[in-house]
Design a protein around this motif. Structure first.
Motif, mmCIF file in Angstrom:
data_model
loop_
_atom_site.group_PDB
_atom_site.id
_atom_site.type_symbol
_atom_site.label_atom_id
_atom_site.label_comp_id
_atom_site.label_asym_id
_atom_site.label_seq_id
_atom_site.Cartn_x
_atom_site.Cartn_y
_atom_site.Cartn_z
ATOM 1 N N ARG A 1 28.023 25.201 -18.620
ATOM 2 C CA ARG A 1 27.893 25.481 -17.183
ATOM 3 C C ARG A 1 28.231 24.251 -16.341
ATOM 4 O O ARG A 1 28.848 24.362 -15.289
ATOM 5 C CB ARG A 1 26.472 25.933 -16.868
ATOM 6 C CG ARG A 1 26.206 27.366 -17.274
ATOM 7 C CD ARG A 1 24.847 27.858 -16.848
ATOM 8 N NE ARG A 1 24.637 27.700 -15.417
ATOM 9 C CZ ARG A 1 23.432 27.599 -14.858
ATOM 10 N NH1 ARG A 1 22.345 27.659 -15.597
ATOM 11 N NH2 ARG A 1 23.311 27.459 -13.563
ATOM 12 N N ALA A 2 27.813 23.071 -16.805
ATOM 13 C CA ALA A 2 28.007 21.842 -16.024
ATOM 14 C C ALA A 2 29.433 21.312 -16.107
ATOM 15 O O ALA A 2 29.988 20.864 -15.097
ATOM 16 C CB ALA A 2 27.026 20.769 -16.506
ATOM 17 N N TRP A 3 30.001 21.317 -17.296
ATOM 18 C CA TRP A 3 31.273 20.643 -17.526
ATOM 19 C C TRP A 3 32.453 21.576 -17.786
ATOM 20 O O TRP A 3 33.600 21.152 -17.722
ATOM 21 C CB TRP A 3 31.155 19.681 -18.700
ATOM 22 C CG TRP A 3 30.132 18.603 -18.537
ATOM 23 C CD1 TRP A 3 29.630 18.099 -17.364
ATOM 24 C CD2 TRP A 3 29.475 17.897 -19.579
ATOM 25 N NE1 TRP A 3 28.713 17.116 -17.628
ATOM 26 C CE2 TRP A 3 28.587 16.967 -18.988
ATOM 27 C CE3 TRP A 3 29.539 17.941 -20.965
ATOM 28 C CZ2 TRP A 3 27.790 16.099 -19.725
ATOM 29 C CZ3 TRP A 3 28.739 17.084 -21.712
ATOM 30 C CH2 TRP A 3 27.876 16.169 -21.087
ATOM 31 N N GLY A 4 32.167 22.827 -18.159
ATOM 32 C CA GLY A 4 33.234 23.788 -18.419
ATOM 33 C C GLY A 4 33.404 24.078 -19.897
ATOM 34 O O GLY A 4 33.152 23.222 -20.756
ATOM 35 N N GLU A 5 33.822 25.284 -20.168
ATOM 36 C CA GLU A 5 34.074 25.749 -21.533
ATOM 37 C C GLU A 5 35.145 24.888 -22.189
ATOM 38 O O GLU A 5 36.212 24.662 -21.609
ATOM 39 C CB GLU A 5 34.532 27.214 -21.486
ATOM 40 C CG GLU A 5 34.767 27.831 -22.841
ATOM 41 C CD GLU A 5 33.480 28.218 -23.533
ATOM 42 O OE1 GLU A 5 33.409 28.029 -24.755
ATOM 43 O OE2 GLU A 5 32.552 28.696 -22.853
ATOM 44 N N GLY A 6 34.865 24.381 -23.371
ATOM 45 C CA GLY A 6 35.842 23.611 -24.134
ATOM 46 C C GLY A 6 36.070 22.194 -23.645
ATOM 47 O O GLY A 6 36.925 21.491 -24.180
ATOM 48 N N ALA A 7 35.322 21.736 -22.642
ATOM 49 C CA ALA A 7 35.534 20.391 -22.089
ATOM 50 C C ALA A 7 34.848 19.307 -22.907
ATOM 51 O O ALA A 7 35.088 18.128 -22.682
ATOM 52 C CB ALA A 7 35.026 20.335 -20.646
ATOM 53 N N ALA B 1 30.200 8.434 -15.223
ATOM 54 C CA ALA B 1 29.195 8.690 -16.262
ATOM 55 C C ALA B 1 27.940 9.296 -15.642
ATOM 56 O O ALA B 1 27.400 10.294 -16.144
ATOM 57 C CB ALA B 1 28.855 7.392 -17.005
ATOM 58 N N TYR B 2 27.472 8.717 -14.534
ATOM 59 C CA TYR B 2 26.297 9.267 -13.859
ATOM 60 C C TYR B 2 26.579 10.664 -13.303
ATOM 61 O O TYR B 2 25.711 11.535 -13.325
ATOM 62 C CB TYR B 2 25.813 8.341 -12.736
ATOM 63 C CG TYR B 2 24.791 7.361 -13.205
ATOM 64 C CD1 TYR B 2 23.517 7.781 -13.586
ATOM 65 C CD2 TYR B 2 25.085 6.013 -13.291
ATOM 66 C CE1 TYR B 2 22.565 6.884 -14.031
ATOM 67 C CE2 TYR B 2 24.139 5.099 -13.732
ATOM 68 C CZ TYR B 2 22.884 5.541 -14.095
ATOM 69 O OH TYR B 2 21.939 4.649 -14.544
ATOM 70 N N LEU B 3 27.777 10.892 -12.810
ATOM 71 C CA LEU B 3 28.127 12.200 -12.285
ATOM 72 C C LEU B 3 28.070 13.252 -13.399
ATOM 73 O O LEU B 3 27.506 14.337 -13.213
ATOM 74 C CB LEU B 3 29.514 12.147 -11.650
ATOM 75 C CG LEU B 3 29.954 13.362 -10.846
ATOM 76 C CD1 LEU B 3 29.022 13.596 -9.661
ATOM 77 C CD2 LEU B 3 31.376 13.149 -10.345
ATOM 78 N N LEU B 4 28.635 12.943 -14.552
ATOM 79 C CA LEU B 4 28.600 13.867 -15.685
ATOM 80 C C LEU B 4 27.161 14.121 -16.141
ATOM 81 O O LEU B 4 26.774 15.266 -16.383
ATOM 82 C CB LEU B 4 29.438 13.318 -16.842
ATOM 83 C CG LEU B 4 30.948 13.326 -16.634
ATOM 84 C CD1 LEU B 4 31.638 12.474 -17.688
ATOM 85 C CD2 LEU B 4 31.482 14.750 -16.630
ATOM 86 N N MET B 5 26.369 13.052 -16.258
ATOM 87 C CA MET B 5 24.974 13.204 -16.677
ATOM 88 C C MET B 5 24.201 14.024 -15.654
ATOM 89 O O MET B 5 23.412 14.906 -16.021
ATOM 90 C CB MET B 5 24.314 11.832 -16.869
ATOM 91 C CG MET B 5 24.864 11.060 -18.033
ATOM 92 S SD MET B 5 23.952 9.532 -18.434
ATOM 93 C CE MET B 5 23.814 8.730 -16.879
ATOM 94 N N GLY B 6 24.406 13.731 -14.381
ATOM 95 C CA GLY B 6 23.684 14.436 -13.328
ATOM 96 C C GLY B 6 24.005 15.918 -13.303
ATOM 97 O O GLY B 6 23.106 16.756 -13.126
ATOM 98 N N LYS B 7 25.265 16.269 -13.504
ATOM 99 C CA LYS B 7 25.646 17.681 -13.520
ATOM 100 C C LYS B 7 24.940 18.421 -14.655
ATOM 101 O O LYS B 7 24.449 19.537 -14.464
ATOM 102 C CB LYS B 7 27.163 17.827 -13.649
ATOM 103 C CG LYS B 7 27.913 17.512 -12.389
ATOM 104 C CD LYS B 7 29.410 17.679 -12.579
ATOM 105 C CE LYS B 7 30.151 17.408 -11.282
ATOM 106 N NZ LYS B 7 31.605 17.554 -11.466
ATOM 107 N N LEU B 8 24.892 17.809 -15.822
ATOM 108 C CA LEU B 8 24.222 18.449 -16.954
ATOM 109 C C LEU B 8 22.720 18.551 -16.714
ATOM 110 O O LEU B 8 22.118 19.616 -16.901
ATOM 111 C CB LEU B 8 24.495 17.681 -18.249
ATOM 112 C CG LEU B 8 23.785 18.216 -19.491
ATOM 113 C CD1 LEU B 8 24.130 19.675 -19.756
ATOM 114 C CD2 LEU B 8 24.118 17.360 -20.700
#
Length: 160
Positions: free
Chosen positions: A51-57, A118-125
């Motif tokens: 949901r946060a990063w996308g299918e297969g990402a 990195a923080y953006l990716l962590m925050g989205k998850l």
């Protein structure tokens, strides 16, 4: 395999060492202080990452998730957070959250660039994983401790 805690080393440093961080690296992490301990099963984390990063990402080698050049480690721990948070408390409410928490979830950058992305990716998850059991969010690198409110999810997604 037995793990032994070296009492001459701080517990946070010892745990950081378990996940193969290089000495002196900043601990790029987001920690949820939980009212009650909850496990974080692989399927829940994988669905949240989709949901946060996308299918297969991303790829999963549990408890590690890799997206692009970055690998993150997810943890779900019973008990109080290992770092002394008393100095981070800025209000009666945050102090109460620290005293009341009985478990914690974290996402830590294990490898890759320790930057805003990195923080953006962590925050989205973590925004996808955010739920009513979360009392406060702690950012070890900055030392910031914030109560969860109606804006926490949007701040996590924005990388704030």
């Amino acid at each position: 395999m037995a793990l032994f805690y070296n009492h001459g080393v701080g517990l946070a440093s010892w745990i950081k060492g378990l996940f193969a961080f290089a000495p002196g690296d900043p601990l790029v992490s987001i920690v949820f202080l939980l009212q009650d301990h909850r496990e974080l099963p692989q399927n829940t984390a994988t669905l949240a990452a989709t949901r946060a990063w996308g299918e297969g990402a991303f790829t999963v080698q549990w408890p590690r998730l890799t997206i692009g050049p970055r690998t993150f480690v997810l943890q779900a721990v019973r008990g109080m957070f290992v770092e002394d948070l008393a100095a981070k408390v800025t209000s009666t409410e945050t102090g109460a959250a620290v005293r009341r928490h009985r478990g914690w979830w974290s996402i830590d950058l294990q490898s890759g660039p320790a930057d805003d992305e990195a923080y953006l990716l962590m925050g989205k998850l973590m925004a996808v994983l955010l739920n009513a059991n979360c009392l406060a969010v702690y950012y070890p690198q900055s030392g910031s401790l914030e109560l969860v409110d109606q804006h926490t999810g949007s701040r996590l997604v924005a990388g704030d």
